[in-house]
Scaffold this active site. Structure first.
Site, PDB file in Angstrom:
ATOM      1  N   SER A 135       0.815  -1.218   0.000  1.00 31.17           N
ATOM      2  CA  SER A 135       0.000   0.000   0.000  1.00 31.17           C
ATOM      3  C   SER A 135       0.847   1.266   0.000  1.00 31.17           C
ATOM      4  O   SER A 135       1.880   1.339   0.675  1.00 31.17           O
ATOM      5  CB  SER A 135      -0.886   0.001   1.248  1.00 31.17           C
ATOM      6  OG  SER A 135      -1.453   1.272   1.448  1.00 31.17           O
ATOM      7  N   GLU A 137       0.068   3.693   1.637  1.00 29.07           N
ATOM      8  CA  GLU A 137       0.079   4.157   3.039  1.00 29.07           C
ATOM      9  C   GLU A 137       1.448   3.938   3.673  1.00 29.07           C
ATOM     10  O   GLU A 137       1.807   4.617   4.630  1.00 29.07           O
ATOM     11  CB  GLU A 137      -0.963   3.388   3.852  1.00 29.07           C
ATOM     12  CG  GLU A 137      -2.350   3.958   3.820  1.00 29.07           C
ATOM     13  CD  GLU A 137      -2.476   5.307   4.521  1.00 29.07           C
ATOM     14  OE1 GLU A 137      -2.128   5.405   5.702  1.00 29.07           O
ATOM     15  OE2 GLU A 137      -2.918   6.259   3.870  1.00 29.07           O
ATOM     16  N   TYR A 158      -2.018   0.190  10.565  1.00 28.92           N
ATOM     17  CA  TYR A 158      -2.211  -0.480   9.265  1.00 28.92           C
ATOM     18  C   TYR A 158      -0.950  -0.364   8.418  1.00 28.92           C
ATOM     19  O   TYR A 158      -0.455  -1.361   7.867  1.00 28.92           O
ATOM     20  CB  TYR A 158      -3.403   0.156   8.544  1.00 28.92           C
ATOM     21  CG  TYR A 158      -3.526  -0.231   7.082  1.00 28.92           C
ATOM     22  CD1 TYR A 158      -4.107  -1.436   6.710  1.00 28.92           C
ATOM     23  CD2 TYR A 158      -3.070   0.616   6.076  1.00 28.92           C
ATOM     24  CE1 TYR A 158      -4.219  -1.795   5.369  1.00 28.92           C
ATOM     25  CE2 TYR A 158      -3.180   0.272   4.738  1.00 28.92           C
ATOM     26  CZ  TYR A 158      -3.756  -0.934   4.395  1.00 28.92           C
ATOM     27  OH  TYR A 158      -3.865  -1.295   3.068  1.00 28.92           O
TER      28      TYR A 158
HETATM   29  P1  NAP Z   1     -11.404  -4.763   1.118  1.00 26.33           P
HETATM   30  O1  NAP Z   1     -12.504  -4.432   0.163  1.00 26.33           O
HETATM   31  O2  NAP Z   1     -11.451  -4.254   2.508  1.00 26.33           O
HETATM   32  O3  NAP Z   1     -11.282  -6.364   1.146  1.00 26.33           O
HETATM   33  C1  NAP Z   1     -10.518  -7.013   2.128  1.00 26.33           C
HETATM   34  C2  NAP Z   1     -10.730  -8.510   1.983  1.00 26.33           C
HETATM   35  O4  NAP Z   1      -9.979  -9.179   3.008  1.00 26.33           O
HETATM   36  C3  NAP Z   1     -12.195  -8.960   2.170  1.00 26.33           C
HETATM   37  O5  NAP Z   1     -12.456 -10.021   1.279  1.00 26.33           O
HETATM   38  C4  NAP Z   1     -12.201  -9.474   3.607  1.00 26.33           C
HETATM   39  O6  NAP Z   1     -13.204 -10.434   3.846  1.00 26.33           O
HETATM   40  C5  NAP Z   1     -10.835 -10.139   3.647  1.00 26.33           C
HETATM   41  N1  NAP Z   1     -10.345 -10.391   4.997  1.00 26.33           N
HETATM   42  C6  NAP Z   1     -10.284  -9.518   6.038  1.00 26.33           C
HETATM   43  N2  NAP Z   1      -9.758 -10.119   7.129  1.00 26.33           N
HETATM   44  C7  NAP Z   1      -9.487 -11.396   6.773  1.00 26.33           C
HETATM   45  C8  NAP Z   1      -8.935 -12.512   7.452  1.00 26.33           C
HETATM   46  N3  NAP Z   1      -8.587 -12.455   8.731  1.00 26.33           N
HETATM   47  N4  NAP Z   1      -8.769 -13.687   6.764  1.00 26.33           N
HETATM   48  C9  NAP Z   1      -9.170 -13.780   5.472  1.00 26.33           C
HETATM   49  N5  NAP Z   1      -9.707 -12.746   4.784  1.00 26.33           N
HETATM   50  C10 NAP Z   1      -9.862 -11.573   5.410  1.00 26.33           C
HETATM   51  O7  NAP Z   1      -9.998  -4.300   0.512  1.00 26.33           O
HETATM   52  P2  NAP Z   1      -9.597  -3.911  -0.988  1.00 26.33           P
HETATM   53  O8  NAP Z   1      -9.822  -2.449  -1.170  1.00 26.33           O
HETATM   54  O9  NAP Z   1     -10.183  -4.885  -1.927  1.00 26.33           O
HETATM   55  O10 NAP Z   1      -8.019  -4.080  -0.908  1.00 26.33           O
HETATM   56  C11 NAP Z   1      -7.407  -5.346  -1.202  1.00 26.33           C
HETATM   57  C12 NAP Z   1      -6.016  -5.358  -0.578  1.00 26.33           C
HETATM   58  O11 NAP Z   1      -5.234  -4.303  -1.115  1.00 26.33           O
HETATM   59  C13 NAP Z   1      -5.980  -5.173   0.932  1.00 26.33           C
HETATM   60  O12 NAP Z   1      -4.887  -5.936   1.422  1.00 26.33           O
HETATM   61  C14 NAP Z   1      -5.675  -3.689   1.103  1.00 26.33           C
HETATM   62  O13 NAP Z   1      -5.038  -3.464   2.338  1.00 26.33           O
HETATM   63  C15 NAP Z   1      -4.756  -3.458  -0.079  1.00 26.33           C
HETATM   64  N6  NAP Z   1      -4.748  -2.114  -0.647  1.00 26.33           N
HETATM   65  C16 NAP Z   1      -5.917  -1.521  -1.031  1.00 26.33           C
HETATM   66  C17 NAP Z   1      -5.872  -0.283  -1.645  1.00 26.33           C
HETATM   67  C18 NAP Z   1      -7.133   0.409  -2.098  1.00 26.33           C
HETATM   68  O14 NAP Z   1      -7.073   1.624  -2.334  1.00 26.33           O
HETATM   69  N7  NAP Z   1      -8.238  -0.301  -2.267  1.00 26.33           N
HETATM   70  C19 NAP Z   1      -4.638   0.353  -1.866  1.00 26.33           C
HETATM   71  C20 NAP Z   1      -3.476  -0.287  -1.466  1.00 26.33           C
HETATM   72  C21 NAP Z   1      -3.536  -1.541  -0.882  1.00 26.33           C
HETATM   73  P3  NAP Z   1     -14.717  -9.998   4.283  1.00 26.33           P
HETATM   74  O15 NAP Z   1     -15.458  -9.761   2.996  1.00 26.33           O
HETATM   75  O16 NAP Z   1     -15.174 -11.188   5.034  1.00 26.33           O
HETATM   76  O17 NAP Z   1     -14.598  -8.756   5.125  1.00 26.33           O
HETATM   77  O1  G4F Z   2     -10.702   6.594   1.972  1.00 25.51           O
HETATM   78  P1  G4F Z   2      -9.775   6.508   3.113  1.00 25.51           P
HETATM   79  O2  G4F Z   2     -10.257   5.857   4.352  1.00 25.51           O
HETATM   80  O3  G4F Z   2      -8.466   5.791   2.533  1.00 25.51           O
HETATM   81  P2  G4F Z   2      -6.951   5.734   3.052  1.00 25.51           P
HETATM   82  O4  G4F Z   2      -6.846   6.012   4.488  1.00 25.51           O
HETATM   83  O5  G4F Z   2      -6.134   6.565   2.121  1.00 25.51           O
HETATM   84  O6  G4F Z   2      -6.614   4.184   2.854  1.00 25.51           O
HETATM   85  C1  G4F Z   2      -7.007   3.497   1.669  1.00 25.51           C
HETATM   86  O7  G4F Z   2      -5.968   3.597   0.720  1.00 25.51           O
HETATM   87  C2  G4F Z   2      -4.735   2.970   1.114  1.00 25.51           C
HETATM   88  C3  G4F Z   2      -3.734   3.210  -0.019  1.00 25.51           C
HETATM   89  O8  G4F Z   2      -3.084   4.442   0.191  1.00 25.51           O
HETATM   90  C4  G4F Z   2      -5.008   1.495   1.332  1.00 25.51           C
HETATM   91  F1  G4F Z   2      -3.851   0.860   1.649  1.00 25.51           F
HETATM   92  C5  G4F Z   2      -6.035   1.315   2.433  1.00 25.51           C
HETATM   93  O9  G4F Z   2      -6.321  -0.076   2.574  1.00 25.51           O
HETATM   94  C6  G4F Z   2      -7.305   2.049   2.033  1.00 25.51           C
HETATM   95  O10 G4F Z   2      -7.850   1.392   0.922  1.00 25.51           O
HETATM   96  O11 G4F Z   2      -9.254   7.967   3.513  1.00 25.51           O
HETATM   97  C7  G4F Z   2      -8.685   8.827   2.568  1.00 25.51           C
HETATM   98  C8  G4F Z   2      -8.524  10.202   3.168  1.00 25.51           C
HETATM   99  C9  G4F Z   2      -7.782  10.223   4.520  1.00 25.51           C
HETATM  100  O12 G4F Z   2      -6.849  11.273   4.500  1.00 25.51           O
HETATM  101  C10 G4F Z   2      -8.871  10.513   5.542  1.00 25.51           C
HETATM  102  O13 G4F Z   2      -8.434  11.221   6.704  1.00 25.51           O
HETATM  103  O14 G4F Z   2      -9.807  10.745   3.418  1.00 25.51           O
HETATM  104  C11 G4F Z   2      -9.797  11.372   4.705  1.00 25.51           C
HETATM  105  N1  G4F Z   2     -11.171  11.401   5.219  1.00 25.51           N
HETATM  106  C12 G4F Z   2     -11.834  12.551   5.527  1.00 25.51           C
HETATM  107  N2  G4F Z   2     -13.054  12.258   6.022  1.00 25.51           N
HETATM  108  C13 G4F Z   2     -11.956  10.366   5.505  1.00 25.51           C
HETATM  109  C14 G4F Z   2     -13.147  10.892   6.004  1.00 25.51           C
HETATM  110  N3  G4F Z   2     -11.768   9.031   5.370  1.00 25.51           N
HETATM  111  C15 G4F Z   2     -12.775   8.205   5.736  1.00 25.51           C
HETATM  112  N4  G4F Z   2     -12.614   6.877   5.589  1.00 25.51           N
HETATM  113  N5  G4F Z   2     -13.966   8.695   6.261  1.00 25.51           N
HETATM  114  C16 G4F Z   2     -14.194  10.024   6.414  1.00 25.51           C
HETATM  115  O15 G4F Z   2     -15.254  10.435   6.865  1.00 25.51           O
END
Ligand code: NAP
Ligand code: G4F
Length: 343
Positions: A135, A137, A158
């Site tokens: 990530s 992050e 995280y």
């Molecule tokens: P997500 O929608 O939150 O999906 C997370 C998945 O992990 C869900 O299928 C969840 O199952 C499963 N999970 C959670 N805890 C588990 C456990 N203990 N054992 C097995 N499965 C478990 O996340 P996403 O946005 O698709 O992201 C996919 C991956 O990329 C994650 O590792 C996230 O940290 C990483 N990532 C995401 C972003 C982004 O912007 N989306 C960016 C960088 C990295 P349930 O459906 O049961 O909850």
């Molecule tokens: O949408 P967010 O919760 O995503 P964040 O924290 O960037 O993390 C996501 O992206 C990461 C990759 O950089 C992944 F690794 C991670 O798993 C996840 O998918 O928040 C984005 C921004 C933050 O700065 C937060 O402070 O939005 C700001 N924010 C402002 N108001 C909020 C809110 N975020 C959330 N979730 N909810 C609010 O009400």
């Protein structure tokens, strides 16, 4: 031709669902890990499961990243060529409330998976490739733009867990010659994004306000800047990373960064609304530490994988609002509101 077998952890999540569709379309035998829950979380992959007139196109297995035995068992059973580890406690704010759990699943869970694959590969003498969902992050407070050579400066439990996982992947690659790689993905969104991430929270609210189902939207920090891409484009990058002749780590991003405020304007304007008339800031939604600005430099992925993003953030916002307008229309008709939980 030999059919490849892929195992996806986190198949029920946003990325898992798009990746499963991509791999099925490419002819893979696709297996997914689901954790036990009182009701199944399979809405996002419903189209791939068995229906009245069609067989399932993917196979699901119960396992959990917190349970090493279950991972070993599934890998023995599935005999995968490629494992995509997308499972995680993926919410940054929640990781401050549940740090130990987050580190166990998002960090140590990756070590458990690496060990399960290493043991399986040793006794079968097969290569099993691993993709780890890293990530942006992890960059935390590092100045933008961030690339593969930028030092990690994590700012949340995280992010610390993801940094740990990143270095274990590098360690297993270097120690045991495993094909293991990290995709360092910047934020990516879609109509399937979880409703407590900020983009989806905004597009859901814009649609519901438009239809008179809600009037206000509470948000935290509006000044943070993110490099937002489309999840459908990013799962293609995951697959390309795994086809590279040598295992390496890649940044996947758009290179464009905008603020939460800018995203609000894009989404609300598309719904025909002025966001300033509807948004409140709530101190409880601020994080103990914030990542101020993420902007990815994806030149390595462009050069080595031939990958580049295809969807702009404006197109992404429009796609999400349009989808949420359809959902809100359904809610208005049925009175059933989906996806309610803590912020
Ligand atoms: P997500 O929608 O939150 O999906 C997370 C998945 O992990 C869900 O299928 C969840 O199952 C499963 N999970 C959670 N805890 C588990 C456990 N203990 N054992 C097995 N499965 C478990 O996340 P996403 O946005 O698709 O992201 C996919 C991956 O990329 C994650 O590792 C996230 O940290 C990483 N990532 C995401 C972003 C982004 O912007 N989306 C960016 C960088 C990295 P349930 O459906 O049961 O909850
Ligand atoms: O949408 P967010 O919760 O995503 P964040 O924290 O960037 O993390 C996501 O992206 C990461 C990759 O950089 C992944 F690794 C991670 O798993 C996840 O998918 O928040 C984005 C921004 C933050 O700065 C937060 O402070 O939005 C700001 N924010 C402002 N108001 C909020 C809110 N975020 C959330 N979730 N909810 C609010 O009400």
């Amino acid at each position: 031709m030999n059919q490849k077998t892929a195992l996806i952890t986190g198949v029920t999540g946003q990325d898992g669902s798009y990746l499963a569709e991509l791999l099925v379309a490419k002819g893979y035998a696709v297996h997914g890990i689901v954790r036990r829950s009182s009701v199944p979380h399979t809405e996002r992959i419903a189209a791939l499961l068995a229906g009245r007139d069609r067989p399932a196109r993917i196979t699901l297995h119960h396992a959990d990243l917190s349970d090493a035995n279950s991972l070993r068992h599934v890998i023995d059973q599935v005999a995968p060529d490629e494992v995509y580890n997308l499972a995680a406690q993926s919410h940054v704010r929640v990781s401050f409330d549940q740090p130990e759990y987050t580190v166990d699943v998002t960090g140590t869970g990756v070590l458990r998976l690496l060990e399960a694959i290493r043991n399986y590969a040793a006794h079968t003498r097969r290569e099993v490739r691993l993709y780890q969902a890293g990530s942006s992050e992890m960059f935390g407070s590092a100045a933008p733009p961030q690339s593969e050579t930028t030092r990690f400066q994590p700012r949340s439990p995280y992010a610390c867990a993801k940094v740990y996982a990143h270095y274990q992947v590098v360690n297993y690659r270097e120690s045991y010659g495993m094909y293991a790689c990290n995709g360092i993905l910047f934020n990516h969104e879609s109509p399937r994004r979880g409703e407590n991430f900020v983009t989806r929270k905004i597009t859901r609210a814009a649609a519901r306000i438009k239809l008179g189902l809600q009037s206000r939207l509470a948000l935290g920090n509006l000044d943070a800047r993110r490099d937002w891409g489309y999840a459908g484009d990013y799962v293609e990058a995951m697959w390309r990373i795994m086809q590279h002749p040598t295992p390496q780590d890649f940044v996947i991003a758009t290179g464009i960064t905008i603020s939460i405020r800018d995203f609000l304007a894009l989404a609300f304007e598309h719904a025909g609304l002025d966001w300033r008339a509807h948004v409140d800031t709530d101190a409880r939604l601020y994080r103990p530490a914030e990542v101020d600005e993420l902007q990815g430099d994806y030149r390595k992925a462009a050069a080595e994988l031939g990958w580049s993003p295809r969807t702009s953030v404006a197109e992404l916002a429009r796609m999400m609002v349009d989808s949420d307008l359809r959902l809100a229309q359904h809610e208005a008709a049925t009175g059933v509101v989906s996806g309610q939980g803590p912020e």
